[in-house]
Design an enzyme around this catalytic site. Structure first.
Site, mmCIF file in Angstrom:
data_model
loop_
_atom_site.group_PDB
_atom_site.id
_atom_site.type_symbol
_atom_site.label_atom_id
_atom_site.label_comp_id
_atom_site.label_asym_id
_atom_site.label_seq_id
_atom_site.Cartn_x
_atom_site.Cartn_y
_atom_site.Cartn_z
ATOM 1 N N TYR A 106 -2.342 -1.418 8.657
ATOM 2 C CA TYR A 106 -1.250 -2.220 8.087
ATOM 3 C C TYR A 106 -0.449 -2.884 9.204
ATOM 4 O O TYR A 106 -0.473 -2.424 10.336
ATOM 5 C CB TYR A 106 -0.276 -1.332 7.287
ATOM 6 C CG TYR A 106 -0.887 -0.229 6.476
ATOM 7 C CD1 TYR A 106 -1.693 -0.511 5.377
ATOM 8 C CD2 TYR A 106 -0.641 1.106 6.790
ATOM 9 C CE1 TYR A 106 -2.247 0.518 4.615
ATOM 10 C CE2 TYR A 106 -1.185 2.150 6.035
ATOM 11 C CZ TYR A 106 -1.989 1.840 4.948
ATOM 12 O OH TYR A 106 -2.527 2.861 4.206
ATOM 13 N N LYS A 144 -9.096 2.486 -5.978
ATOM 14 C CA LYS A 144 -7.955 3.335 -5.622
ATOM 15 C C LYS A 144 -6.762 3.064 -6.528
ATOM 16 O O LYS A 144 -6.695 2.025 -7.168
ATOM 17 C CB LYS A 144 -7.516 3.043 -4.187
ATOM 18 C CG LYS A 144 -8.614 3.222 -3.175
ATOM 19 C CD LYS A 144 -8.119 2.819 -1.806
ATOM 20 C CE LYS A 144 -9.223 3.036 -0.789
ATOM 21 N NZ LYS A 144 -8.735 3.114 0.567
ATOM 22 N N CYS A 173 -3.765 3.025 -5.115
ATOM 23 C CA CYS A 173 -2.856 2.451 -4.105
ATOM 24 C C CYS A 173 -2.243 1.140 -4.589
ATOM 25 O O CYS A 173 -2.987 0.261 -4.980
ATOM 26 C CB CYS A 173 -3.665 2.229 -2.822
ATOM 27 S SG CYS A 173 -2.729 1.467 -1.494
ATOM 28 N N HIS A 203 0.841 -1.204 0.000
ATOM 29 C CA HIS A 203 0.000 0.000 0.000
ATOM 30 C C HIS A 203 0.877 1.255 0.000
ATOM 31 O O HIS A 203 2.070 1.195 0.304
ATOM 32 C CB HIS A 203 -0.834 0.086 1.282
ATOM 33 C CG HIS A 203 -1.796 -1.025 1.497
ATOM 34 N ND1 HIS A 203 -3.123 -0.921 1.192
ATOM 35 C CD2 HIS A 203 -1.608 -2.273 1.999
ATOM 36 C CE1 HIS A 203 -3.734 -2.061 1.510
ATOM 37 N NE2 HIS A 203 -2.833 -2.899 2.000
ATOM 38 N N HIS A 256 -2.687 -3.110 -3.433
ATOM 39 C CA HIS A 256 -4.075 -2.926 -3.019
ATOM 40 C C HIS A 256 -5.000 -2.851 -4.239
ATOM 41 O O HIS A 256 -6.053 -3.474 -4.283
ATOM 42 C CB HIS A 256 -4.149 -1.628 -2.192
ATOM 43 C CG HIS A 256 -5.472 -1.357 -1.566
ATOM 44 N ND1 HIS A 256 -5.667 -0.346 -0.671
ATOM 45 C CD2 HIS A 256 -6.680 -1.958 -1.719
ATOM 46 C CE1 HIS A 256 -6.948 -0.335 -0.296
ATOM 47 N NE2 HIS A 256 -7.569 -1.300 -0.916
HETATM 48 ZN ZN LIG Z 1 -4.095 0.613 0.176
#
Ligand SMILES: [Zn+2]
Length: 138
Positions: A38, A122, A124, A10, A114
């Site tokens: 995380y 996203k 990410c 991420h 991610h």
């Molecule tokens: Zn993420």
């Protein structure tokens, strides 16, 4: 030991100078999360901060956490908030160290970002995690 299938990368989608404590405060006070987002966070200087043990389930990807470990670098967006791979050289090394150690413990787990999970909107972590990891394997 829980079964780990995914090693998920991420970005925090914050400025690179964001403090780990303020990110944790956001999870706790704004998102009302009871667990960490995380397992590991990597600061811009490459400092590796452990937020949760591997045995803990974190909140990295909704619906895919029971069999995942999550690592995030601080940064990942430009001044306008758009996805940007701005990992520092130190963060790249640290990220490699974290994933490498996890791969030794969980050799069958897959390295992915991610955004590689289905229906994630996203950017990410703002780079192709699987491709990055592959590129380091020879
Ligand atoms: Zn993420």
């Amino acid at each position: 030991m829980r079964k780990i299938d995914n090693l998920v990368i991420h970005c925090t989608a914050t400025v690179q100078t964001a403090k780990v404590e303020s990110i944790q405060r956001y999870w706790r006070d704004t998102l009302k999360w009871r667990s960490s987002g995380y397992h590991v966070i990597i600061e811009a200087n490459g400092n590796i901060v452990r937020l949760a043990e591997d045995s803990a389930v974190c909140n990295g990807v909704a619906g895919h956490n029971s069999n995942s470990l999550h690592v995030s670098y601080i940064g990942g967006i430009d001044a306008k908030g758009k996805g940007l791979d701005n990992r520092t050289p130190q963060q790249k090394v640290a990220l490699w160290q974290v994933i490498k150690a996890w791969k030794q413990k969980y050799p069958n787990a897959k390295v992915l970002g991610h955004r590689d999970f289905p229906s994630v909107k996203k950017e990410c972590p703002s780079f192709d995690a699987g491709k990055w990891w592959e590129s380091l394997q020879n």
